[in-house]
Design an enzyme around this catalytic site. Structure first.
Site, short mmCIF file in Angstrom:
data_model
loop_
_atom_site.label_atom_id
_atom_site.label_comp_id
_atom_site.label_asym_id
_atom_site.label_seq_id
_atom_site.Cartn_x
_atom_site.Cartn_y
_atom_site.Cartn_z
CG ASP A 422 -1.90 1.09 1.32
OD1 ASP A 422 -1.71 2.11 0.63
OD2 ASP A 422 -2.89 0.96 2.06
CG HIS A 423 3.13 4.01 -3.16
ND1 HIS A 423 4.09 4.57 -2.34
CD2 HIS A 423 3.71 3.95 -4.39
CE1 HIS A 423 5.19 4.82 -3.04
NE2 HIS A 423 4.99 4.45 -4.28
NE ARG A 424 -4.08 3.87 1.65
CZ ARG A 424 -5.19 3.39 2.22
NH1 ARG A 424 -6.22 4.21 2.43
NH2 ARG A 424 -5.28 2.13 2.57
#
Length: 452
Positions: A422-424
Site C-alpha cells: 500500500d503506497h499510502r
C-alpha cells in the site's frame, strides 16, 4: 409455567451480516441444555456450530437447511422454566418455516462446551436482564430467506465428498426422509458414473419445450453457482482492497540454492526430524526477520482517526486454497516463533484449512500475508492486498535453471519473489529494501542465524 425465548442469529464475527444454515442438530420437542450445539452454520469466513443460549424445550425452528439467514433474524424458539407444549405457536414471527425431524446424525454436545461466538447472548442472563422480544410487526415469516431452496439438502460431510468428486448434488437423486441427499445416494451416483462415464458427459436435450435441436445449432451447457459464503466474502474484500489501497508491486529473482541446501540439512537434523520443514517456512522466517528493520510493512491505515498504526506484533497470514474457497488464516505472534515452531505452525494452519476446520479467530487480525503460488508451478504474480494490511509477499516456484554463479554459468535453484504494498503506508524505498532483505536472506540463509 414456561416462558418462550426467541434466539436471534448473532453476529458470528467481525460484522458478518448473514450465515447459511447447514444442519439442524435439534428438532421441535427436543430438550436442550445451556451451550448445547443446536445447529451448524456457515459464514463467509468459517463453518461453526452454534450453541444454545438457553436450557429448555425447542418449540420452533425458523429456517430450513440450506437457507441464508440475516444476522438479527429469529433462529429458534426455546421454552424455558417449565414444560413446553408441542402445539406452541411462536409469537414472532408467526410462521416458522421448519419444524421437521432433525438429521439422523444430530449430535448434541456436552453442556460444558464454552460458547465462543461474537454477539452471543448467554451473558445477558447472568446480569438478570432478559433479551427483548422482536416486534412482530417488523418481521415477516422470515421473508424470502427460505422461500426458495438454493441447493439440495445434505449433511456437511456429504456436501464435502460431492465437492471432492466434482459432483453437483442437484444431479443426485435424494432418498433421505426429509428429501436430503444421503451418503448412500452419493456413492450410488458415483458408482453409476464410473460404470457409464460417457453418458454423464453428454449434454441434456436441447429444447425445454420438447423441440429437438437443429443440426449445427450450438448446445448451451452451463452451470450456475450462487455467489455466497467464502466466495462472496473474498470477492467483496478483493474489490474493496483493489479500489481503496493504491497498490504497487515489485519483483526480484533470486538464487536460493543455499536455502535449498539448508533445507536438506535441516531435514536430516535430529532437531527437525518430527517437523515438516518446507521452503515456505524459510521464506516466512526471512520475512519476519526483514520486518524488524522495515516496520512500515507491518502497519495499517486508520481512515477514521487519520492515523498510521504500526504494529509491533506479527500475525502472519498464509493464503490457502480450501474446499470452501480462498482463505487467509494467520499465525498469531509469528514474530516470536523459532524456525522449528514456525514450521509446525504452518503445518497445522494448512492442515486445518484443507480440512475445513478454520475458525473465525484464525482469520481475524492478520497483519501481513504470504501467498505461495509456487505450489501450483507458477513463477510470480501481482497479488492483491488482504484488506487492512500494508503488504503481501508472493512466493513463486523454485526452478533449476542456468544462472551466473561466481563468474560462471551453473545450474542453480532460482525463484521469483513479488511484493505488493500500500503506497499510502510504504514508500518505494521502504518496499524495495524490504524485498531485497528477504532475497538476501534466502540467498545466504546463514543470515537467519546472525539476525534471529
Amino acid at each position: 409455567m414456561s416462558t418462550t425465548q426467541t434466539f436471534l442469529l448473532p453476529d458470528l464475527g467481525e460484522g458478518l451480516t448473514e450465515a447459511e444454515l447447514l444442519t439442524w442438530l435439534v428438532k421441535v420437542g427436543d430438550t436442550v441444555e445451556l451451550n448445547q450445539n443446536i445447529a451448524e452454520v456457515e459464514t463467509a469466513k468459517a463453518s461453526v456450530e452454534l450453541p444454545s443460549p438457553y436450557a429448555g424445550t425447542v418449540v420452533a425452528l425458523y429456517a430450513d437447511e440450506g437457507a441464508t439467514i440475516e444476522v438479527g433474524r429469529p433462529f429458534i424458539d426455546i421454552a424455558v422454566g417449565g414444560a413446553a407444549t408441542q402445539n406452541h405457536t411462536p409469537t414472532a414471527p408467526q410462521n416458522p418455516v421448519s419444524s421437521g425431524p432433525a438429521p439422523s446424525d444430530s449430535r448434541p454436545a456436552g453442556k460444558e462446551r464454552t460458547p465462543v461466538l461474537v454477539g452471543y447472548g448467554v451473558a445477558e442472563e447472568s446480569t438478570g436482564r432478559r433479551r427483548r422480544r422482536t416486534n412482530t410487526a417488523t418481521v415477516s415469516a422470515v421473508d424470502a430467506v427460505v422461500t426458495e431452496q438454493e441447493r439440495p439438502l445434505a449433511a456437511p460431510p456429504v456436501r464435502f465428498a460431492a465437492k471432492q468428486n466434482g459432483v453437483d448434488l442437484v444431479e443426485v437423486p435424494a432418498t433421505g426422509g426429509r428429501g436430503q441427499v444421503t451418503r448412500d445416494d452419493l456413492e450410488q451416483y458415483l458408482a453409476r458414473s464410473a460404470a457409464d462415464p460417457v453418458s454423464e458427459l453428454l449434454p441434456e436435450p436441447a429444447a425445454a419445450s420438447g423441440e429437438s435441436a437443429q443440426p449445427g445449432a450450438a448446445v448451451l451447457d452451463e452451470e450456475r453457482t450462487p455467489i455466497k459464503g467464502v466466495r462472496k466474502h473474498t470477492a467483496d474484500a478483493m474489490v474493496r482492497s483493489a479500489f481503496t489501497a493504491p497498490h504497487v508491486t515489485e519483483f526480484v529473482t533470486v538464487d536460493v540454492t543455499p536455502a535449498v541446501d539448508l533445507l536438506a540439512q535441516l531435514k536430516e537434523s535430529k532437531h527437525f526430524r518430527s517437523v515438516r520443514i518446507t521452503p515456505l517456512a524459510l521464506v516466512a522466517k526471512a520475512l519476519l526477520v526483514a520486518l524488524r528493520s522495515n516496520p512500515s510493512l507491518n502497519s495499517a491505515w486508520d481512515e477514521a482517526n487519520q492515523e498510521i498504526v504500526t504494529k509491533r506484533y506479527v500475525n502472519l497470514g498464509i493464503a490457502a486454497a480450501t474446499p470452501r474457497g480462498l482463505m487467509v488464516p494467520n499465525i498469531k505472534n509469528a514474530h516470536a516463533l523459532s524456525l522449528r515452531d514456525l514450521a509446525e505452525a504452518l503445518t497445522t494452519l494448512t492442515t486445518t484449512a484443507k480440512e475445513g476446520r478454520t475458525g473465525p479467530q484464525d482469520l481475524s487480525a492478520g497483519t501481513i500475508t504470504i501467498t505461495n503460488v509456487g505450489v501450483f508451478g507458477v513463477d510470480s504474480g501481482t497479488p492483491i492486498l488482504n484488506p487492512g494490511e500494508a503488504a503481501i509477499l508472493c512466493f513463486g516456484a523454485i526452478r533449476r535453471q542456468p544462472w551466473e554463479h561466481r563468474g560462471e554459468i551453473a545450474l542453480r535453484s532460482v525463484t521469483t519473489l513479488s511484493l505488493s504494498f500500500d503506497h499510502r503506508l510504504v514508500d518505494g524505498e521502504q518496499g524495495s529494501r524490504f524485498l531485497a532483505t528477504i532475497a538476501d536472506i534466502l540467498s545466504d540463509p546463514v543470515t537467519l542465524i546472525a539476525l534471529s
